[in-house]
Design an enzyme around this catalytic site. Sequence first.
Site, PDB file in Angstrom:
ATOM      1  N   ASP A  97       0.701   4.010  10.786  1.00 39.64           N
ATOM      2  CA  ASP A  97       2.160   3.970  10.624  1.00 39.64           C
ATOM      3  C   ASP A  97       2.493   3.087   9.422  1.00 39.64           C
ATOM      4  O   ASP A  97       1.885   2.020   9.245  1.00 39.64           O
ATOM      5  CB  ASP A  97       2.844   3.386  11.860  1.00 39.64           C
ATOM      6  CG  ASP A  97       3.078   4.434  12.935  1.00 39.64           C
ATOM      7  OD1 ASP A  97       2.598   5.577  12.762  1.00 39.64           O
ATOM      8  OD2 ASP A  97       3.695   4.103  13.961  1.00 39.64           O
ATOM      9  N   ASN A 105      14.338   3.804   3.034  1.00 38.46           N
ATOM     10  CA  ASN A 105      15.327   4.878   3.092  1.00 38.46           C
ATOM     11  C   ASN A 105      16.753   4.323   3.078  1.00 38.46           C
ATOM     12  O   ASN A 105      17.641   4.863   2.406  1.00 38.46           O
ATOM     13  CB  ASN A 105      15.121   5.725   4.350  1.00 38.46           C
ATOM     14  CG  ASN A 105      13.998   6.739   4.201  1.00 38.46           C
ATOM     15  OD1 ASN A 105      13.696   7.182   3.092  1.00 38.46           O
ATOM     16  ND2 ASN A 105      13.367   7.089   5.297  1.00 38.46           N
ATOM     17  N   HIS A 110      16.849   8.569   0.764  1.00 39.43           N
ATOM     18  CA  HIS A 110      15.746   9.404   1.236  1.00 39.43           C
ATOM     19  C   HIS A 110      14.890  10.003   0.113  1.00 39.43           C
ATOM     20  O   HIS A 110      13.676  10.168   0.302  1.00 39.43           O
ATOM     21  CB  HIS A 110      16.288  10.509   2.152  1.00 39.43           C
ATOM     22  CG  HIS A 110      16.731   9.996   3.486  1.00 39.43           C
ATOM     23  ND1 HIS A 110      15.861   9.723   4.518  1.00 39.43           N
ATOM     24  CD2 HIS A 110      17.964   9.670   3.959  1.00 39.43           C
ATOM     25  CE1 HIS A 110      16.520   9.274   5.570  1.00 39.43           C
ATOM     26  NE2 HIS A 110      17.809   9.234   5.259  1.00 39.43           N
ATOM     27  N   ASP A 114      10.996   9.749   0.298  1.00 39.84           N
ATOM     28  CA  ASP A 114      10.099  10.911   0.254  1.00 39.84           C
ATOM     29  C   ASP A 114       9.020  10.727  -0.805  1.00 39.84           C
ATOM     30  O   ASP A 114       7.852  11.094  -0.600  1.00 39.84           O
ATOM     31  CB  ASP A 114      10.896  12.186  -0.033  1.00 39.84           C
ATOM     32  CG  ASP A 114      11.764  12.605   1.141  1.00 39.84           C
ATOM     33  OD1 ASP A 114      11.565  12.073   2.250  1.00 39.84           O
ATOM     34  OD2 ASP A 114      12.645  13.470   0.946  1.00 39.84           O
ATOM     35  N   ASP A 140       6.888   8.608   9.158  1.00 39.73           N
ATOM     36  CA  ASP A 140       5.915   7.793   8.414  1.00 39.73           C
ATOM     37  C   ASP A 140       4.615   7.628   9.194  1.00 39.73           C
ATOM     38  O   ASP A 140       3.905   6.643   9.021  1.00 39.73           O
ATOM     39  CB  ASP A 140       6.510   6.423   8.090  1.00 39.73           C
ATOM     40  CG  ASP A 140       6.916   5.652   9.338  1.00 39.73           C
ATOM     41  OD1 ASP A 140       6.840   6.233  10.441  1.00 39.73           O
ATOM     42  OD2 ASP A 140       7.300   4.473   9.222  1.00 39.73           O
ATOM     43  N   ARG A 161     -10.025   0.098   4.217  1.00 38.94           N
ATOM     44  CA  ARG A 161      -9.771   0.638   2.880  1.00 38.94           C
ATOM     45  C   ARG A 161      -8.428   1.364   2.829  1.00 38.94           C
ATOM     46  O   ARG A 161      -7.644   1.204   1.882  1.00 38.94           O
ATOM     47  CB  ARG A 161     -10.904   1.592   2.470  1.00 38.94           C
ATOM     48  CG  ARG A 161     -10.719   2.151   1.066  1.00 38.94           C
ATOM     49  CD  ARG A 161     -11.962   2.840   0.551  1.00 38.94           C
ATOM     50  NE  ARG A 161     -12.234   4.089   1.247  1.00 38.94           N
ATOM     51  CZ  ARG A 161     -13.260   4.283   2.065  1.00 38.94           C
ATOM     52  NH1 ARG A 161     -14.098   3.287   2.310  1.00 38.94           N
ATOM     53  NH2 ARG A 161     -13.450   5.439   2.655  1.00 38.94           N
TER      54      ARG A 161
END
Length: 221
Positions: A97, A105, A110, A114, A140, A161
């Site tokens: 997440d 946002n 947005h 994006d 997300d 990583r």
Amino acid sequence: MHFEERSPEVLLLEIEEALILAGILIGGLFIVWYRRSRAYRLELERRLKAETEARRALELALLDPLTGLANRRHFEEIFHAAAEPGLVTKHALILLDVDDFKPVNDVYGHPVGDEVLRVISMRLNNAVKQGDLVSRLGGDEFSVIVFEVETVERAMEVAERLMGIVREPIAASGKLLNVSASIGLTLFPDQGRSPAEIYARADEALYASKTKKHEHRPIYR
């Protein structure tokens, strides 16, 4: 055989008739060729259009339209197949997440959000080996199936990583943004556990990572 017995006028007439017949024959052959060529071209165009539409339908069914990654449906098909009980080879399920993505946002809009998701998607996809599956599950939320990972240590290396590359600054619409990620992971298949139970265990690890997101470390369950 009687060439010398014919007058020049007759010979000229016969030559003209022969040329006319030859022209008619050539014209007829050209018409046949043109019609067949046109029919072949139309059929080829029809097939190409059908293939394009089929490919587009497949993309809509299996790919996330924003990032081009596998969508949830595609992820679930691959994950359930790989998590069948009785399989020997181990794989890693990584759930990720993006932390504090909502303010991006809210503050920048947005379109910028994006773009951030597209950059993160590209980084994740480039950070795993060929054949591994990176998916966007929604919003997300991302998942990564790392195939053929026999040890927890190796799975943790991959997760660390991925966490590191998400934290790298992201240039979007002239702005330099910083986000981070929480990651939970587990190995599968696991004896006696269904795919749903395996996913739930990785989700629990993700939740634990989110509660300690300032430590910036993956959690394994």
